[in-house]
Design a protein around this motif. Sequence first.
Motif, PDB file in Angstrom:
ATOM      1  N   ALA A 149       7.695   7.411 -17.458  1.00  0.00           N
ATOM      2  CA  ALA A 149       7.913   7.897 -18.821  1.00  0.00           C
ATOM      3  C   ALA A 149       8.112   9.411 -18.840  1.00  0.00           C
ATOM      4  O   ALA A 149       8.991   9.929 -19.538  1.00  0.00           O
ATOM      5  CB  ALA A 149       6.730   7.494 -19.706  1.00  0.00           C
ATOM      6  N   LYS A 150       7.307  10.117 -18.076  1.00  0.00           N
ATOM      7  CA  LYS A 150       7.400  11.574 -18.032  1.00  0.00           C
ATOM      8  C   LYS A 150       8.766  12.028 -17.525  1.00  0.00           C
ATOM      9  O   LYS A 150       9.358  12.971 -18.063  1.00  0.00           O
ATOM     10  CB  LYS A 150       6.296  12.126 -17.132  1.00  0.00           C
ATOM     11  N   GLN A 151       9.265  11.349 -16.486  1.00  0.00           N
ATOM     12  CA  GLN A 151      10.540  11.733 -15.889  1.00  0.00           C
ATOM     13  C   GLN A 151      11.746  11.154 -16.619  1.00  0.00           C
ATOM     14  O   GLN A 151      12.888  11.451 -16.268  1.00  0.00           O
ATOM     15  CB  GLN A 151      10.578  11.277 -14.419  1.00  0.00           C
ATOM     16  N   LYS A 152      11.480  10.273 -17.614  1.00  0.00           N
ATOM     17  CA  LYS A 152      12.566   9.576 -18.319  1.00  0.00           C
ATOM     18  C   LYS A 152      13.459   8.839 -17.313  1.00  0.00           C
ATOM     19  O   LYS A 152      14.695   8.832 -17.421  1.00  0.00           O
ATOM     20  CB  LYS A 152      13.377  10.532 -19.180  1.00  0.00           C
ATOM     21  N   PHE A 202      -4.829  -0.731  -9.339  1.00  0.00           N
ATOM     22  CA  PHE A 202      -4.677  -0.562 -10.780  1.00  0.00           C
ATOM     23  C   PHE A 202      -4.395   0.895 -11.138  1.00  0.00           C
ATOM     24  O   PHE A 202      -3.496   1.195 -11.936  1.00  0.00           O
ATOM     25  CB  PHE A 202      -5.949  -1.043 -11.487  1.00  0.00           C
ATOM     26  N   ARG A 203      -5.148   1.797 -10.549  1.00  0.00           N
ATOM     27  CA  ARG A 203      -4.972   3.219 -10.852  1.00  0.00           C
ATOM     28  C   ARG A 203      -3.572   3.691 -10.483  1.00  0.00           C
ATOM     29  O   ARG A 203      -2.955   4.471 -11.228  1.00  0.00           O
ATOM     30  CB  ARG A 203      -6.026   4.034 -10.110  1.00  0.00           C
ATOM     31  N   GLU A 204      -3.057   3.221  -9.361  1.00  0.00           N
ATOM     32  CA  GLU A 204      -1.687   3.564  -8.983  1.00  0.00           C
ATOM     33  C   GLU A 204      -0.699   3.080 -10.040  1.00  0.00           C
ATOM     34  O   GLU A 204       0.269   3.775 -10.374  1.00  0.00           O
ATOM     35  CB  GLU A 204      -1.338   2.924  -7.645  1.00  0.00           C
ATOM     36  N   GLY A 205      -0.932   1.871 -10.572  1.00  0.00           N
ATOM     37  CA  GLY A 205      -0.028   1.323 -11.576  1.00  0.00           C
ATOM     38  C   GLY A 205       0.046   2.183 -12.819  1.00  0.00           C
ATOM     39  O   GLY A 205       1.131   2.440 -13.356  1.00  0.00           O
ATOM     40  N   GLN A 206      -1.103   2.645 -13.281  1.00  0.00           N
ATOM     41  CA  GLN A 206      -1.107   3.542 -14.434  1.00  0.00           C
ATOM     42  C   GLN A 206      -0.356   4.832 -14.130  1.00  0.00           C
ATOM     43  O   GLN A 206       0.429   5.328 -14.952  1.00  0.00           O
ATOM     44  CB  GLN A 206      -2.546   3.867 -14.829  1.00  0.00           C
ATOM     45  N   THR A 207      -0.606   5.387 -12.968  1.00  0.00           N
ATOM     46  CA  THR A 207       0.044   6.638 -12.585  1.00  0.00           C
ATOM     47  C   THR A 207       1.552   6.480 -12.529  1.00  0.00           C
ATOM     48  O   THR A 207       2.305   7.343 -13.014  1.00  0.00           O
ATOM     49  CB  THR A 207      -0.486   7.117 -11.223  1.00  0.00           C
ATOM     50  N   VAL A 208       2.013   5.357 -11.971  1.00  0.00           N
ATOM     51  CA  VAL A 208       3.455   5.139 -11.841  1.00  0.00           C
ATOM     52  C   VAL A 208       4.121   4.978 -13.201  1.00  0.00           C
ATOM     53  O   VAL A 208       5.130   5.641 -13.486  1.00  0.00           O
ATOM     54  CB  VAL A 208       3.738   3.911 -10.943  1.00  0.00           C
ATOM     55  N   TYR A 209       3.581   4.126 -14.062  1.00  0.00           N
ATOM     56  CA  TYR A 209       4.322   3.910 -15.312  1.00  0.00           C
ATOM     57  C   TYR A 209       4.285   5.150 -16.207  1.00  0.00           C
ATOM     58  O   TYR A 209       5.232   5.406 -16.973  1.00  0.00           O
ATOM     59  CB  TYR A 209       3.874   2.630 -16.017  1.00  0.00           C
ATOM     60  N   ARG A 210       3.235   5.947 -16.090  1.00  0.00           N
ATOM     61  CA  ARG A 210       3.190   7.188 -16.866  1.00  0.00           C
ATOM     62  C   ARG A 210       4.164   8.226 -16.299  1.00  0.00           C
ATOM     63  O   ARG A 210       4.782   8.995 -17.057  1.00  0.00           O
ATOM     64  CB  ARG A 210       1.767   7.723 -16.887  1.00  0.00           C
ATOM     65  N   HIS A 244       0.812  -1.220   0.000  1.00  0.00           N
ATOM     66  CA  HIS A 244       0.000   0.000   0.000  1.00  0.00           C
ATOM     67  C   HIS A 244       0.846   1.271   0.000  1.00  0.00           C
ATOM     68  O   HIS A 244       0.306   2.365  -0.212  1.00  0.00           O
ATOM     69  CB  HIS A 244      -0.967   0.003   1.192  1.00  0.00           C
ATOM     70  N   TRP A 245       2.148   1.138   0.199  1.00  0.00           N
ATOM     71  CA  TRP A 245       3.047   2.286   0.165  1.00  0.00           C
ATOM     72  C   TRP A 245       3.837   2.382  -1.146  1.00  0.00           C
ATOM     73  O   TRP A 245       4.527   3.379  -1.384  1.00  0.00           O
ATOM     74  CB  TRP A 245       4.034   2.222   1.336  1.00  0.00           C
ATOM     75  N   HIS A 246       3.794   1.350  -1.983  1.00  0.00           N
ATOM     76  CA  HIS A 246       4.642   1.337  -3.184  1.00  0.00           C
ATOM     77  C   HIS A 246       4.474   2.585  -4.044  1.00  0.00           C
ATOM     78  O   HIS A 246       5.453   3.210  -4.449  1.00  0.00           O
ATOM     79  CB  HIS A 246       4.337   0.099  -4.025  1.00  0.00           C
ATOM     80  N   ALA A 247       3.236   2.935  -4.343  1.00  0.00           N
ATOM     81  CA  ALA A 247       3.010   4.036  -5.285  1.00  0.00           C
ATOM     82  C   ALA A 247       3.464   5.375  -4.728  1.00  0.00           C
ATOM     83  O   ALA A 247       4.151   6.142  -5.420  1.00  0.00           O
ATOM     84  CB  ALA A 247       1.539   4.095  -5.676  1.00  0.00           C
ATOM     85  N   LEU A 248       3.084   5.696  -3.495  1.00  0.00           N
ATOM     86  CA  LEU A 248       3.432   7.008  -2.945  1.00  0.00           C
ATOM     87  C   LEU A 248       4.936   7.180  -2.815  1.00  0.00           C
ATOM     88  O   LEU A 248       5.481   8.248  -3.143  1.00  0.00           O
ATOM     89  CB  LEU A 248       2.747   7.216  -1.597  1.00  0.00           C
ATOM     90  N   CYS A 249       5.635   6.138  -2.351  1.00  0.00           N
ATOM     91  CA  CYS A 249       7.091   6.232  -2.240  1.00  0.00           C
ATOM     92  C   CYS A 249       7.730   6.363  -3.620  1.00  0.00           C
ATOM     93  O   CYS A 249       8.646   7.172  -3.820  1.00  0.00           O
ATOM     94  CB  CYS A 249       7.647   4.999  -1.528  1.00  0.00           C
ATOM     95  N   LEU A 276       6.376   7.478  -6.498  1.00  0.00           N
ATOM     96  CA  LEU A 276       6.077   8.758  -7.143  1.00  0.00           C
ATOM     97  C   LEU A 276       6.883   9.899  -6.531  1.00  0.00           C
ATOM     98  O   LEU A 276       7.364  10.785  -7.247  1.00  0.00           O
ATOM     99  CB  LEU A 276       4.583   9.045  -7.062  1.00  0.00           C
ATOM    100  N   GLU A 277       7.037   9.885  -5.215  1.00  0.00           N
ATOM    101  CA  GLU A 277       7.844  10.918  -4.559  1.00  0.00           C
ATOM    102  C   GLU A 277       9.289  10.855  -5.033  1.00  0.00           C
ATOM    103  O   GLU A 277       9.928  11.879  -5.293  1.00  0.00           O
ATOM    104  CB  GLU A 277       7.783  10.734  -3.039  1.00  0.00           C
ATOM    105  N   ALA A 278       9.805   9.636  -5.171  1.00  0.00           N
ATOM    106  CA  ALA A 278      11.184   9.472  -5.634  1.00  0.00           C
ATOM    107  C   ALA A 278      11.335   9.922  -7.083  1.00  0.00           C
ATOM    108  O   ALA A 278      12.289  10.624  -7.435  1.00  0.00           O
ATOM    109  CB  ALA A 278      11.611   8.015  -5.478  1.00  0.00           C
TER     110      ALA A 278
END
Length: 439
Positions: free
Chosen positions: A168-171, A157-165, A131-136, A138-140
């Motif tokens: 890509a955005k941050q390269k 699922f929504r977190e997964g989309q947010t993370v992989y996008r 439950h902490w994977h996405a927030l940690c 994304l912050e990194a």
Amino acid sequence: MPQSFTGLTRRKFLAVGAAAAAAPSILTSSAKAAPSERITVGVVGLGSRGFNLVDDLLHSPDAQIVAVCDVDTLHYRDQPWGNGRQFGLQAGREYIDQKYGSKTGVSMTRDYRDICARDDIDAVVVATPDHWHALCTLEALRGGKDVYCEKPVTHTFREGQTVYREVAKQKAIFQTGSQQRSDWRFRRAVELVHNGHLGEIRSIEVGLPPGYDKPQGDPTVVKPPEHLDYDFWCGPAPMLPYMQARHHRWWRGHRAFGGGVLMDWIGHHNDITHWALDLDQSGPVKVEAVGWTFPETDIYNTPFQYELKCEYEGGAKSSISSRNKVGTRLVGDKGWVFVTRGKIEASQPAWTDAKFDPGSEKVYASDNHMQNFLNGVRTRRACICPAETGHRSITPGHLAYVSQALGRALQWDAKTETVVNDRAANELLQQQDYRQPWG
């Protein structure tokens, strides 16, 4: 580390230096890189898996752990106090200092944001509960870091989309901890498929362990221990009553913190299915949850026994189930292969010989999952299991929870990542409820 690279970020400096020197440390572990050339790493989460990843970093000549983070100062996982190995923040730093052979100045913090904000850290390793994977992560990423994150890559699922996008955005360079991709046996199974030895794939059996049918530890509700910041540990999840049976090791049995053993393991063995079928950026066309049984205790709310039936373009069908033999079995019209940790079997025994050449179609080769990530940090080459790959491999699990809740099969459009003509299913799939102030 001072930013004295004349306009270059530390990340670019490492890449330029590696290219100029032909990056010998990327190919061998025989020599330790100079301190100024090592990849500086912060580790978030110092439980059992976190310590495994710390060991991987300590064995690499290219990495230097400079910071650690955990909300628990010291614990013994599921063992009685004082028994077995120590884990937690203090134990982590002491262990790292011991392995480095001196006081290295590894800093400690209980707040992952401290690590993500530091300019002298190149990469962050996330080994927290799901439950902490996405927030940690994304912050990194937003702090300019590359990330190695344990699987399942995200809790929802929504977190997964947010993370992989965001990757890509941050390269950014990202590695999902689906380490089976860095094992020759799994690579061999995939290359047998890609080179046509099995013919057309007709069916797949993915075996995962069963979930928890009864309390796995003491179910007594007690006050959280003083060495643990339980409020922070729960973070964006509901703050459930504290008990040993739902904390270290056993937290994944409740949907507040994890997706059960199903979501723990689907990112391993189903990941190999997707690799073999060239679905790293795609997925099935249909998913249905069947035969799920749940524990009688309300301590956990994830399935004990379960099956997901998937269908793919071309007609191949898969069963992902706790009732199947643990591993991945791919069956074609010319032969079959079964692979699991430490073992590979096939309809033609010669195919399993380490010296056998399956053919000209080769897949990405990695023999060390953490080193593959560190190589990526230096060279900017994508890792063997990047963010979208990790997300796609576990998507059937997310869909299965929705299918179970609604009592029907779901038609899946992998290109748009939506359930076809099913508003209720899409709303459940995109549901994301964070406890404040983490929303």
